[in-house]
Design a protein around this motif. Structure first.
Motif, PDB file in Angstrom:
ATOM      1  N   ARG A  57       0.947  -1.271  -0.123  1.00  0.00           N
ATOM      2  CA  ARG A  57      -0.167   0.030   0.079  1.00  0.00           C
ATOM      3  C   ARG A  57       0.967   1.312  -0.005  1.00  0.00           C
TER       4      ARG A  57
ATOM      5  N   GLU B  78       0.773   4.169  -2.801  1.00  0.00           N
ATOM      6  CA  GLU B  78       0.386   5.457  -2.542  1.00  0.00           C
ATOM      7  C   GLU B  78       1.564   6.390  -2.483  1.00  0.00           C
ATOM      8  N   GLU B  79       2.953   6.073  -2.123  1.00  0.00           N
ATOM      9  CA  GLU B  79       3.755   7.026  -1.804  1.00  0.00           C
ATOM     10  C   GLU B  79       5.129   6.888  -2.737  1.00  0.00           C
TER      11      GLU B  79
END
Length: 181
Positions: free
Chosen positions: A84, A88-89
Motif C-alpha cells: 500500500r 501510494e507514496e
C-alpha cells in the motif's frame, strides 16, 4: 505488487536467477559489503568500503526493469502495508532476511516508471566499540545517568552500529530503561 509491478513470471521473460541466489552472489563478491543495489540498466552493484562496485553475475550482466520489479516483488512478498505504501507514496521500507546468512533493511522505490531496490546489510552480531575502532573514551557515554546523546554523521558512517554498541554496553553493565527515538 499486483498492480504496480509487472508479472514477469507469467508472460514476460523467465527469471534469469532467483532473488535469494542473486543476493548471495552479491554478498559473496567480496569483503566489506554494506549495501546491495538493484537499478535497471545497470549491473547488480554493491557498496564495498564506501565505493560502488559492479558485480559480474553471468545470468544478469545488466538488470532489466523486469528483473528489478521481480526482486522488489520477491522482497515485499505479501506485506500488505508495504504494498500500500509503495503504491501510494512510491517507496516503502521493509526488512528481509536470508536464514543463517544475512539480514537487511530494504528500501524499494519507483523511479522513472521502474523499480529500484537498495538493501543495507545488518550485522548479525552487535559490534563492540573496539570492533568499530572507536576511542575507548566513548564508553563513558554508557555510564551517563541523565541527558541526551546525539550520534550524527552521513549515511553509512556507522551511526546505527555505534548506538547498538553503546546500548549493548549499557545492557551488559546496568539494568536501565533506555529510550531511543
Amino acid at each position: 505488487m499486483t498492480t504496480n509491478a509487472p508479472d514477469t513470471s507469467a508472460a514476460g521473460s523467465p527469471a534469469r536467477i532467483a532473488t535469494p541466489a542473486l543476493i548471495v552472489a552479491m554478498l559473496d563478491s567480496g569483503k566489506g559489503i554494506s549495501d546491495l543495489i538493484f537499478s535497471p540498466g545497470r549491473p547488480p552493484q554493491v557498496e564495498q568500503h564506501g565505493q560502488l562496485v559492479a558485480v559480474a553475475i553471468p545470468e544478469v550482466p545488466v538488470l532489466l526493469p523486469d528483473d528489478t520489479a521481480r526482486v522488489a516483488r520477491d522482497l515485499v512478498g505479501a506485506n500488505e502495508q508495504a504494498l500500500r505504501t509503495l503504491k501510494e507514496e512510491g517507496a516503502c521500507d521493509i526488512s528481509y532476511s536470508l536464514p543463517d546468512r544475512a539480514r537487511f533493511r530494504v528500501n524499494v522505490f519507483r523511479q522513472r516508471g521502474t523499480y529500484a531496490v537498495v538493501m543495507r546489510v545488518i550485522a548479525a552480531k552487535i559490534p563492540t566499540l573496539a570492533d568499530l575502532n572507536l576511542p575507548s573514551s566513548l564508553a563513558e557515554i554508557a555510564t551517563l545517568k541523565n541527558g541526551i546523546v546525539l550520534v550524527t554523521g552521513p549515511t553509512g558512517s556507522g551511526k546505527s552500529s555505534t548506538l547498538a554498541a553503546l546500548i549493548d554496553l549499557i545492557n551488559e553493565t546496568r539494568a536501565e530503561h533506555i529510550i531511543t527515538i
